[in-house]
Write a protein that holds these residues in place. Structure first.
Motif, PDB file in Angstrom:
ATOM      1  N   ILE A  33       0.847  -1.190   0.000  1.00 34.29           N
ATOM      2  CA  ILE A  33       0.000   0.000   0.000  1.00 34.29           C
ATOM      3  C   ILE A  33       0.884   1.243   0.000  1.00 34.29           C
ATOM      4  CG2 ILE A  33      -1.941  -1.178   1.127  1.00 34.29           C
ATOM      5  CD1 ILE A  33      -1.172   0.310   3.733  1.00 34.29           C
ATOM      6  N   GLY A  34       0.290   2.356  -0.397  1.00 35.76           N
ATOM      7  CA  GLY A  34       1.051   3.605  -0.436  1.00 35.76           C
ATOM      8  C   GLY A  34       0.318   4.619  -1.273  1.00 35.76           C
ATOM      9  N   ALA A  35       0.749   5.862  -1.171  1.00 32.53           N
ATOM     10  CA  ALA A  35       0.103   6.954  -1.908  1.00 32.53           C
ATOM     11  C   ALA A  35       0.471   6.887  -3.383  1.00 32.53           C
ATOM     12  CB  ALA A  35       0.535   8.293  -1.308  1.00 32.53           C
ATOM     13  N   ASN A  36      -0.215   7.689  -4.186  1.00 29.49           N
ATOM     14  CA  ASN A  36       0.145   7.843  -5.595  1.00 29.49           C
ATOM     15  C   ASN A  36       1.595   8.293  -5.717  1.00 29.49           C
ATOM     16  OD1 ASN A  36      -1.761   7.120  -7.440  1.00 29.49           O
ATOM     17  ND2 ASN A  36      -2.856   9.056  -7.385  1.00 29.49           N
ATOM     18  N   GLY A  37       2.340   7.688  -6.637  1.00 22.79           N
ATOM     19  CA  GLY A  37       3.720   8.104  -6.849  1.00 22.79           C
ATOM     20  C   GLY A  37       4.717   7.490  -5.889  1.00 22.79           C
ATOM     21  N   ALA A  38       4.250   6.568  -5.028  1.00 23.10           N
ATOM     22  CA  ALA A  38       5.166   5.956  -4.050  1.00 23.10           C
ATOM     23  C   ALA A  38       6.116   4.947  -4.693  1.00 23.10           C
ATOM     24  CB  ALA A  38       4.358   5.271  -2.942  1.00 23.10           C
ATOM     25  N   GLY A  39       5.721   4.400  -5.867  1.00 18.71           N
ATOM     26  CA  GLY A  39       6.548   3.397  -6.536  1.00 18.71           C
ATOM     27  C   GLY A  39       5.907   2.029  -6.614  1.00 18.71           C
ATOM     28  N   LYS A  40       4.603   1.952  -6.317  1.00 17.58           N
ATOM     29  CA  LYS A  40       3.923   0.654  -6.283  1.00 17.58           C
ATOM     30  C   LYS A  40       3.870   0.009  -7.670  1.00 17.58           C
ATOM     31  CE  LYS A  40      -0.060   2.059  -4.553  1.00 17.58           C
ATOM     32  NZ  LYS A  40       0.130   3.508  -4.783  1.00 17.58           N
ATOM     33  N   LEU A 189      -0.480  -7.849  -4.484  1.00 14.40           N
ATOM     34  CA  LEU A 189      -1.520  -6.853  -4.737  1.00 14.40           C
ATOM     35  C   LEU A 189      -1.026  -5.455  -4.399  1.00 14.40           C
ATOM     36  CD1 LEU A 189      -4.638  -6.105  -5.071  1.00 14.40           C
ATOM     37  CD2 LEU A 189      -4.844  -6.658  -2.643  1.00 14.40           C
ATOM     38  N   VAL A 190      -1.097  -4.564  -5.376  1.00 14.80           N
ATOM     39  CA  VAL A 190      -0.821  -3.146  -5.162  1.00 14.80           C
ATOM     40  C   VAL A 190      -2.161  -2.437  -5.176  1.00 14.80           C
ATOM     41  CG1 VAL A 190      -0.097  -1.163  -6.555  1.00 14.80           C
ATOM     42  CG2 VAL A 190       1.567  -2.910  -5.934  1.00 14.80           C
ATOM     43  N   GLU A 191      -2.422  -1.612  -4.155  1.00 16.80           N
ATOM     44  CA  GLU A 191      -3.782  -1.106  -4.025  1.00 16.80           C
ATOM     45  C   GLU A 191      -3.805   0.178  -3.202  1.00 16.80           C
ATOM     46  OE1 GLU A 191      -7.285  -0.334  -4.475  1.00 16.80           O
ATOM     47  OE2 GLU A 191      -6.972  -2.330  -5.311  1.00 16.80           O
ATOM     48  N   GLN A 192      -4.584   1.165  -3.716  1.00 13.23           N
ATOM     49  CA  GLN A 192      -4.761   2.411  -2.962  1.00 13.23           C
ATOM     50  C   GLN A 192      -5.869   2.309  -1.926  1.00 13.23           C
ATOM     51  OE1 GLN A 192      -4.704   5.603  -6.134  1.00 13.23           O
ATOM     52  NE2 GLN A 192      -3.881   6.734  -4.424  1.00 13.23           N
ATOM     53  N   ASN A 193      -6.795   1.376  -2.134  1.00 11.90           N
ATOM     54  CA  ASN A 193      -7.842   1.162  -1.138  1.00 11.90           C
ATOM     55  C   ASN A 193      -7.228   0.309  -0.018  1.00 11.90           C
ATOM     56  OD1 ASN A 193     -10.038   0.228   0.386  1.00 11.90           O
ATOM     57  ND2 ASN A 193     -11.413   0.248  -1.382  1.00 11.90           N
ATOM     58  N   ALA A 194      -6.560   1.017   0.899  1.00 14.97           N
ATOM     59  CA  ALA A 194      -5.733   0.336   1.907  1.00 14.97           C
ATOM     60  C   ALA A 194      -6.568  -0.582   2.793  1.00 14.97           C
ATOM     61  CB  ALA A 194      -4.991   1.373   2.753  1.00 14.97           C
ATOM     62  N   TYR A 195      -7.782  -0.154   3.138  1.00 17.88           N
ATOM     63  CA  TYR A 195      -8.602  -0.986   4.022  1.00 17.88           C
ATOM     64  C   TYR A 195      -8.915  -2.333   3.372  1.00 17.88           C
ATOM     65  CZ  TYR A 195     -12.412  -2.839   6.752  1.00 17.88           C
ATOM     66  OH  TYR A 195     -13.189  -3.696   7.496  1.00 17.88           O
ATOM     67  N   MET A 196      -9.421  -2.311   2.135  1.00 18.13           N
ATOM     68  CA  MET A 196      -9.760  -3.565   1.462  1.00 18.13           C
ATOM     69  C   MET A 196      -8.525  -4.437   1.258  1.00 18.13           C
ATOM     70  SD  MET A 196     -12.979  -3.884   1.072  1.00 18.13           S
ATOM     71  CE  MET A 196     -13.108  -5.256  -0.074  1.00 18.13           C
ATOM     72  N   ALA A 197      -7.401  -3.808   0.932  1.00 20.58           N
ATOM     73  CA  ALA A 197      -6.159  -4.565   0.742  1.00 20.58           C
ATOM     74  C   ALA A 197      -5.738  -5.255   2.033  1.00 20.58           C
ATOM     75  CB  ALA A 197      -5.057  -3.630   0.251  1.00 20.58           C
ATOM     76  N   LEU A 198      -5.817  -4.535   3.142  1.00 26.51           N
ATOM     77  CA  LEU A 198      -5.336  -5.084   4.422  1.00 26.51           C
ATOM     78  C   LEU A 198      -6.267  -6.147   4.993  1.00 26.51           C
ATOM     79  CD1 LEU A 198      -3.938  -1.820   6.062  1.00 26.51           C
ATOM     80  CD2 LEU A 198      -2.609  -3.731   5.136  1.00 26.51           C
ATOM     81  N   VAL A 199      -7.577  -6.044   4.732  1.00 22.46           N
ATOM     82  CA  VAL A 199      -8.471  -7.097   5.235  1.00 22.46           C
ATOM     83  C   VAL A 199      -8.426  -8.341   4.345  1.00 22.46           C
ATOM     84  CG1 VAL A 199     -10.042  -5.518   6.428  1.00 22.46           C
ATOM     85  CG2 VAL A 199     -10.551  -6.199   4.077  1.00 22.46           C
ATOM     86  N   THR A 200      -7.867  -8.215   3.151  1.00 20.98           N
ATOM     87  CA  THR A 200      -7.786  -9.342   2.211  1.00 20.98           C
ATOM     88  C   THR A 200      -6.451 -10.081   2.320  1.00 20.98           C
ATOM     89  OG1 THR A 200      -9.225  -8.156   0.668  1.00 20.98           O
ATOM     90  CG2 THR A 200      -7.949  -9.966  -0.250  1.00 20.98           C
ATOM     91  N   ALA A 201      -5.371  -9.336   2.542  1.00 21.07           N
ATOM     92  CA  ALA A 201      -4.016  -9.909   2.495  1.00 21.07           C
ATOM     93  C   ALA A 201      -3.628 -10.598   3.801  1.00 21.07           C
ATOM     94  CB  ALA A 201      -3.011  -8.809   2.164  1.00 21.07           C
ATOM     95  N   LYS A 202      -2.565 -11.395   3.700  1.00 21.78           N
ATOM     96  CA  LYS A 202      -1.973 -12.011   4.885  1.00 21.78           C
ATOM     97  C   LYS A 202      -0.823 -11.147   5.407  1.00 21.78           C
ATOM     98  CE  LYS A 202       0.334 -16.190   6.531  1.00 21.78           C
ATOM     99  NZ  LYS A 202       0.896 -17.519   6.195  1.00 21.78           N
ATOM    100  N   LYS A 203      -0.065 -10.580   4.461  1.00 16.81           N
ATOM    101  CA  LYS A 203       1.127  -9.808   4.799  1.00 16.81           C
ATOM    102  C   LYS A 203       1.062  -8.487   4.049  1.00 16.81           C
ATOM    103  CE  LYS A 203       5.185 -11.576   3.579  1.00 16.81           C
ATOM    104  NZ  LYS A 203       6.022 -12.750   3.378  1.00 16.81           N
TER     105      LYS A 203
END
Length: 233
Positions: A33-40, A189-203
């Motif tokens: 996760i990260g903001a726009n332009g972070a390098g994701k 997964l690279v994702e700006q929707n941090a909440y959905m990414a974090l509830v879906t991922a393991k790490k």
């Protein structure tokens, strides 16, 4: 399964990735996760062979990828769902899916994977003769994921799969990501929707201006005060 070690990537004079390192174990969903332009996106494009790192290593099951051509990386079992979907707009749904399998010649396996994609996304089955550019945004995202699955990847790289989608479709796409993973495909997964990414991922890892500034289990980051303030509102 996948290890990125001390990766430095430049766009001309711009130092986009500044020595990032992380691991993805077989069978995991790992998110960055990260903001726009972070390098994701740069991270995924470098793993896919679309960008060349200046220094660093990308190792998939003991094999170095950093100097391989993109098509050979696909043969190794790495496939990307690009940001903005990048479907072939003037071709049909069926033809887009066929292109996902362009490196394969196992006819029976390809037919099984068509059935798998159509069971994951019944809407694509209904529209398989339709020109892909006329699909809705959500349907195009389904097609981009389906096309990647047709290469039968061991690890699938997803770049902003929820971008521009209505909340109900975002939930549907993340349910599909979990289902794909439960069937044995590893997901980065690279994702700006941090909440959905974090509830879906393991790490999870947090990327800021080309540096990984935090990493841990997804639930640890979800409950981290700094992450909540910066990315979860």
């Amino acid at each position: 399964m996948l290890e990125v070690k001390d990766l430095h990537v430049y766009y001309g004079a711009i130092h986009a990735l500044k020595g990032i390192s992380f691991k993805v174990e077989d069978g995991e969903i790992v998110t960055i996760i990260g903001a726009n332009g972070a390098g994701k996106s740069t991270t995924l494009r470098t793993i896919s062979g679309l960008l060349r790192p200046k220094t660093g290593e990308i190792i998939l099951n003991g094999v170095h990828l950093e100097k391989m051509k993109a098509k050979d990386i696909v043969k190794m079992g790495v496939c990307q769902v690009p940001e903005g979907r990048r479907i072939f707009a003037n071709m049909s749904v069926q033809e887009n899916l066929e292109l996902g399998a362009y490196l394969r010649n196992d006819r029976d396996g390809i037919k099984k994977d068509f059935d798998r994609v159509f069971s994951l996304f019944p809407r694509l089955a209904e529209r398989k003769s339709q020109i892909a550019g006329t699909l809705s945004g959500g349907e195009q995202q389904m097609l981009a994921i389906g096309r990647a699955l047709m290469s039968r990847p061991r690890i699938i790289l997803m770049d902003e799969p929820s971008m521009g989608l209505a909340p109900i479709l975002v939930e549907q796409i993340f349910n599909v990501i979990k289902e794909i993973n439960s069937e044995g495909t590893t997901v980065l997964l690279v994702e700006q929707n941090a909440y959905m990414a974090l509830v879906t991922a393991k790490k999870a890892y947090v990327l800021e201006t080309g540096n990984i500034v935090m990493g841990g289990t997804a639930s640890e980051l979800l409950n981290n005060e700094e992450v909540r303030r910066a990315y979860l509102g």
